[in-house]
Design an enzyme around this catalytic site. Structure first.
Site, PDB file in Angstrom:
ATOM      1  N   HIS A 156     111.572  45.493 -51.019  1.00  0.00           N
ATOM      2  CA  HIS A 156     110.481  46.028 -51.382  1.00  0.00           C
ATOM      3  C   HIS A 156     109.386  45.307 -52.027  1.00  0.00           C
ATOM      4  O   HIS A 156     108.121  45.626 -52.079  1.00  0.00           O
ATOM      5  CB  HIS A 156     110.665  47.302 -52.245  1.00  0.00           C
ATOM      6  N   SER A 187     114.467  49.675 -55.563  1.00  0.00           N
ATOM      7  CA  SER A 187     114.014  50.500 -54.516  1.00  0.00           C
ATOM      8  C   SER A 187     113.779  51.919 -55.068  1.00  0.00           C
ATOM      9  O   SER A 187     112.814  52.476 -54.463  1.00  0.00           O
ATOM     10  CB  SER A 187     114.880  50.635 -53.498  1.00  0.00           C
ATOM     11  N   LYS A 216     109.516  47.508 -43.440  1.00  0.00           N
ATOM     12  CA  LYS A 216     109.021  48.304 -44.864  1.00  0.00           C
ATOM     13  C   LYS A 216     107.410  47.665 -44.627  1.00  0.00           C
ATOM     14  O   LYS A 216     106.602  47.865 -43.574  1.00  0.00           O
ATOM     15  CB  LYS A 216     109.696  48.080 -45.950  1.00  0.00           C
TER      16      LYS A 216
HETATM   17  C1  LIG Z   1     115.408  49.601 -47.378  1.00  0.00           C
HETATM   18  C2  LIG Z   1     116.292  48.577 -48.241  1.00  0.00           C
HETATM   19  C3  LIG Z   1     117.345  47.881 -47.376  1.00  0.00           C
HETATM   20  C4  LIG Z   1     117.623  48.091 -45.820  1.00  0.00           C
HETATM   21  O1  LIG Z   1     116.611  47.557 -45.133  1.00  0.00           O
HETATM   22  P1  LIG Z   1     116.747  47.922 -43.577  1.00  0.00           P
HETATM   23  O2  LIG Z   1     115.795  46.806 -42.975  1.00  0.00           O
HETATM   24  O3  LIG Z   1     115.961  49.288 -44.002  1.00  0.00           O
HETATM   25  O4  LIG Z   1     118.146  48.227 -43.251  1.00  0.00           O
HETATM   26  C5  LIG Z   1     118.065  46.893 -48.062  1.00  0.00           C
HETATM   27  N1  LIG Z   1     117.736  46.461 -49.389  1.00  0.00           N
HETATM   28  C6  LIG Z   1     116.867  47.547 -50.078  1.00  0.00           C
HETATM   29  C7  LIG Z   1     116.644  47.130 -51.500  1.00  0.00           C
HETATM   30  C8  LIG Z   1     116.250  48.551 -49.509  1.00  0.00           C
HETATM   31  O5  LIG Z   1     115.485  49.272 -50.091  1.00  0.00           O
END
Ligand SMILES: *Cc1c(COP(=O)(O)O)cnc(C)c1O
Length: 402
Positions: A208, A180, A239
């Site tokens: 991601h 991330s 995302k």
């Molecule tokens: C953003 C993220 C999450 C969390 O996801 P959300 O739906 O925003 O809670 C989990 N793992 C990684 C690697 C992330 O970047």
């Protein structure tokens, strides 16, 4: 004595280390250019990578679902909240990931807590990449399994550790698909081969990569020719898919276990109909507009190449997440503010999100940025960086314990 004196002390201590966090105010539709704390800026800090949160088909689906079904599913899923929209969305997600089944969670954070807790307990051990996301770290802690942190993206290092812990009841390897904060892809073929050799389960968190990497945006596993090959894969709807919520994909059998054991699935309300319908529509757009992930990666390449020519090292990224290394929390935030004044928003990333000594700006272009947006943003980054003595030589990370 004031029992709340610790609050000021803790916040002052964070400020003294340059680690104080605060909320910025974003105005307008979430897009490539927005008002950020009252300043108009090209946004290089969004996880709405494909711009789907404002896509007319996605917004239309959300509105229609809210009008038709209301604003809540009214209960947790195992009580009365399992609206028919869930099945439609889960079938599409399983198809994207090449698995038998998928299960929607309320957030990716909760999916990681739930999945790791469902798979592992105190008799087990979880092997976690040193740069895994905080939600994985917290999921491991909550599972009460033993934890073995293996060196980042090091299958040989993992193998040594699997050998040393082969007598534990269950062994589970967990990695980000696309990391991330660095934008590198895990060496999934080698990690999977090593895990299989030692009888370990594999969980990949592709928050991601989902929607951005691999054929049709299927993710990092698909990009490595391993679509559906992990035991469980976590992804988010919040995302690239432009909605809200998350999911885990895998075999029917494992999903059945997760439904029965994941406390962060069981003890929480279902998502609103609008979020479920928006995510389904986003998957339709991903299918119908296959150019979107291509544009995202083209835009990332433009930024990588333009800043690379100016001497910035954006390694180890091979994706749309581009770390611009600063290596010091105060300087990182100084650059962030200076850029915002000059019309570019790239959020500074500090400890504990990244190890101390590796503070950086995390640049994330979107598929919806124009070449002109990105050219102007890169010019600004070069100018503001120069004023702070950047690009500098890359710092060596200190501790990686977060
Ligand atoms: C953003 C993220 C999450 C969390 O996801 P959300 O739906 O925003 O809670 C989990 N793992 C990684 C690697 C992330 O970047």
């Amino acid at each position: 004595m004031d029992p709340l004196a610790f609050v000021d002390e803790e916040l002052e201590a964070l400020k003294a280390r340059g680690l104080f966090r605060w909320l910025r105010c974003m105005e307008g539709p979430h897009g490539p250019v927005m008002m950020v704390d009252g300043r108009r800026a090209v946004v290089l800090a969004s996880s709405n990578y494909l711009g789907l949160s404002t896509h007319p088909r996605v917004v239309g689906a959300a509105v229609e679902a809210a009008v038709r079904y209301g604003c809540s599913v009214g209960a947790s899923r195992l009580i009365a909240g399992n609206h028919e929209l869930y099945a439609q969305l889960e079938d599409r997600l399983a198809a994207l990931k090449g698995t038998e089944a998928a299960l929607v969670f309320s957030t990716g954070y909760m999916a990681n807590l739930g999945v790791l807790g469902a798979l592992a307990g105190p008799d087990d051990v979880i092997f976690s990449d040193a740069l895994n996301h905080a939600s994985i770290i917290d999921g491991i802690r909550l599972s009460r399994a033993g934890v073995v942190v293996f060196p980042h993206s090091d299958p040989a290092g993992l193998e040594d550790l699997l050998r040393a812990h082969q007598h534990r009841r269950r062994r589970i390897v967990v990695v980000d698909g696309v990391f991330s904060m660095d934008g590198d892809i895990a060496p999934l073929p080698d990690l999977l081969a090593v895990a299989r050799r030692w009888g370990a389960l594999v969980v990949v968190d592709d928050a991601h990569g989902t929607g951005t990497c691999g054929p049709g945006g299927a993710g990092a596993l698909a990009a490595s020719g391993l679509r559906g090959a992990a035991d469980l894969e976590v992804g988010t709807l919040g995302k690239a898919l432009g909605s809200f919520g998350a999911f885990v994909a895998g075999s029917r059998k494992l999903i059945g276990l997760v439904i029965n054991k994941a406390r962060s699935f069981i003890f929480t309300c279902g998502l609103p109909p609008s979020a479920l319908a928006a995510a389904s529509a986003a998957l339709d757009v991903l299918r119908d507009e296959p150019d979107l992930p291509v544009r995202l990666m083209d835009n990332a390449r433009q930024v990588r190449e333009t800043l690379g020519r100016a001497g910035f090292d954006l390694s180890p990224s091979t994706t749309h997440i581009l770390p611009l290394h600063v290596g010091d929390s105060r300087r990182t935030m100084a650059l962030c503010e200076r850029l915002l004044d000059a019309g570019v928003f790239a959020q500074g990333i500090r400890y504990p999100t990244v190890p101390e000594g590796t503070e950086r700006l995390r640049l994330t272009p979107m598929a919806t940025h124009t070449a002109d947006h990105l050219a102007a943003a890169c010019r600004t980054i070069v100018e503001c960086g120069a004023a702070l003595g950047l690009p500098a030589a890359r710092a060596t990370p200190r501790a990686s314990s977060r």
